[in-house]
Structure formats: C-alpha cells, structure tokens
Design a protein around this motif. Structure first.
Motif, mmCIF file in Angstrom:
data_model
loop_
_atom_site.group_PDB
_atom_site.id
_atom_site.type_symbol
_atom_site.label_atom_id
_atom_site.label_comp_id
_atom_site.label_asym_id
_atom_site.label_seq_id
_atom_site.Cartn_x
_atom_site.Cartn_y
_atom_site.Cartn_z
ATOM 1 N N SER A 196 2.651 -3.474 -4.086
ATOM 2 C CA SER A 196 1.446 -3.286 -3.273
ATOM 3 C C SER A 196 1.742 -2.701 -1.897
ATOM 4 O O SER A 196 2.694 -3.106 -1.232
ATOM 5 C CB SER A 196 0.729 -4.630 -3.098
ATOM 6 O OG SER A 196 -0.383 -4.487 -2.225
ATOM 7 N N ASN A 233 -0.185 -3.291 0.521
ATOM 8 C CA ASN A 233 -0.774 -4.281 1.420
ATOM 9 C C ASN A 233 0.279 -5.326 1.789
ATOM 10 O O ASN A 233 0.762 -6.071 0.929
ATOM 11 C CB ASN A 233 -1.972 -4.945 0.723
ATOM 12 C CG ASN A 233 -2.721 -5.908 1.625
ATOM 13 O OD1 ASN A 233 -2.159 -6.478 2.556
ATOM 14 N ND2 ASN A 233 -4.002 -6.105 1.344
ATOM 15 N N ARG A 251 0.047 -8.121 3.156
ATOM 16 C CA ARG A 251 -0.353 -9.499 2.890
ATOM 17 C C ARG A 251 -0.186 -9.878 1.425
ATOM 18 O O ARG A 251 -0.243 -11.058 1.084
ATOM 19 C CB ARG A 251 -1.801 -9.718 3.328
ATOM 20 C CG ARG A 251 -2.002 -9.584 4.837
ATOM 21 C CD ARG A 251 -3.422 -9.886 5.238
ATOM 22 N NE ARG A 251 -3.610 -9.789 6.679
ATOM 23 C CZ ARG A 251 -4.770 -10.031 7.298
ATOM 24 N NH1 ARG A 251 -5.839 -10.367 6.580
ATOM 25 N NH2 ARG A 251 -4.856 -9.927 8.606
#
Length: 258
Positions: free
Chosen positions: A65, A67, A69
């Motif tokens: 990912s 991202n 987070r």
C-alpha cells in the motif's frame, strides 16, 4: 504428498485429526485486525506434532500500500506473525500479494514489497519462509496477473520469498490453470504450497469465493494436475466444516496418490 486444511485456531491438532489431515493452516489472530499474536498454550504440542503447521497472515496486511497508515503497520504485523509462527514450528507464513488501490502506480507496490523485506532484514531477518499468495481480485493488485507477479519477483526474489499458489484465485483472477505450475515456476522458481480450492465465481470474475472441489467452476482434475506438477503440500480452504474438507482431502489423496 502432504494434504491438509485451513481450520479454526482454537484446537488445530484436534481439527487435523477430525479431517485426517497431514497439515493445517490457521490464523493466529483476528484476520481483520491489527492485533499482534500472543504466545500459545499449545506451542510445545504444535512443535512436536507430525502435522505440518502453516500460518496465514491477517487479510488486512498490505505491505504494498502507498498509504503509510496501512503499509507501516502491515510491515510490523508481518514480522510479528512470522516470529510467532516460527515459535510454534510453522513451515511458512502465507500473506496475500496486496494492492496499491485505484489510480496508484503499481510500480510503487513492488517497491514497497522490497522495502518490507529490507525492513525485516534490519529487524533480524525472517525466521521462516514468507509465502506470497496470488490473489483473485483487484486490477491494481501485485499478484493477480502473472505479468505483474514477474515484476513483483524482480523486486523480492533475491530475499528468498516463497510462493503459495491458490487455484481459486488464479482461475477467478483470469489465469488458465492448464500448465500453470510451469508458468509460475518460470517466474518464481518455486511453489512452496498450494491452496487447493474450487471457485464459486467464473473465470476472470475477480471473485474470491471458494467452493468444495467439484462443486464450483473448476475441473477438479486441473487442481489435481497442479498439485502433482508442483510436488508441493496442499491445503484446502473450502466450506462445509470437517465433513466438507474431509471429502476434499480424500478426493485429492485418491487422485494424486497421496
């Protein structure tokens, strides 16, 4: 030929006996949560057992990912599960290939996978093989299409990554099962485990919906042929509890001579 099933984690050896399984696969935590594993009371029995133990990482692990987070907790969770799996004598930790999401550059996913292995090396190394599994869905997935799998292996192959071939995922992901083992090995050089599943969804449907062997859209002889060609252990991740999985294991044993 070692053939087994994905089972509930509470008493995996009891579940293995109920199915006559040579191997079991199970989760160490909630597959949809970020909780790290805790020591198991049955660790000594699992290590001493003649049943082969495989651990599946949580579904939410996505080291590809973009991202932060998602990616950073996924790396940490992967290491935590690898260590916990090794402590109970696990032969491999299976993790889905992951995805980068709509509109992102898939090349970033391959880079992030490489960084995950580099992160693990800095943390003392992986204590058991991590087996990357092909996935059924996601046009922006790292391990659905085999041309993308080749790019992934260019990024991680040197770290000793293993591979888990899921027959349902391959079929639903749009990969022909005829001759699939040769195609995979030309990319990865290895198949460490097969998830021997039929598919409720059609070819190239992108649907990750497993079915019992002979009940879905896949000719079971193609699953059998893949197991024979790979010479790898097989785990059924099929429905029907002990009865359904016992029947699937019996079918595979009969037709593979295992």
């Amino acid at each position: 030929m070692r053939i087994g099933a994905h089972v509930d984690s509470a008493e995996p050896l009891v579940e293995a006996a109920a199915r006559g399984a040579d191997a079991v696969q199970f989760f160490l935590t909630d597959p949809q949560g970020y909780k790290s594993p805790v020591p198991r009371d049955d660790a000594e029995q699992l290590r001493a057992s003649e049943v082969d133990i495989y651990i599946h990482a949580p579904y939410i692990v996505n080291v590809a990912s973009p991202n932060n987070r998602i990616r950073i907790p996924s790396r940490k969770l992967l290491m935590a599960h690898a260590k916990a799996a090794a402590e109970i004598g696990g032969k491999g930790l299976i993790v889905h290939g992951g995805h980068v999401g709509s509109g992102a550059d898939l090349a970033d996913g391959f880079t992030n996978w490489r960084k995950a292995f580099e992160y693990a090396a800095k943390d003392g190394g992986l204590p058991l093989p991590v087996l990357i599994e092909n996935t059924a869905g996601g046009d922006n997935a790292c391990a659905r299409r085999f041309d993308d799998l080749a790019r992934l292996w260019d990024a991680v192959g040197e770290f000793g990554a293993g591979f888990c071939l899921d027959t349902c995922h391959a079929f639903a992901g749009g990969e022909d099962l005829t001759g699939i083992v040769d195609r995979v090995k030309s990319i990865t050089g290895r198949i460490d485990l097969i998830h021997a599943n039929d598919s409720k969804g059609g070819f190239d449907s992108g649907q990750d919906r497993h079915d019992n062997l002979g009940n879905g859209k896949i000719d079971p002889e193609l699953v059998v042929a893949a197991i024979r060609a790979a010479g790898a252990p097989a785990i059924v991740e099929t429905p029907g509890g002990a009865d359904g999985q016992t029947a699937d294991i019996a079918l595979l044993r009969e037709r593979t001579g295992g």
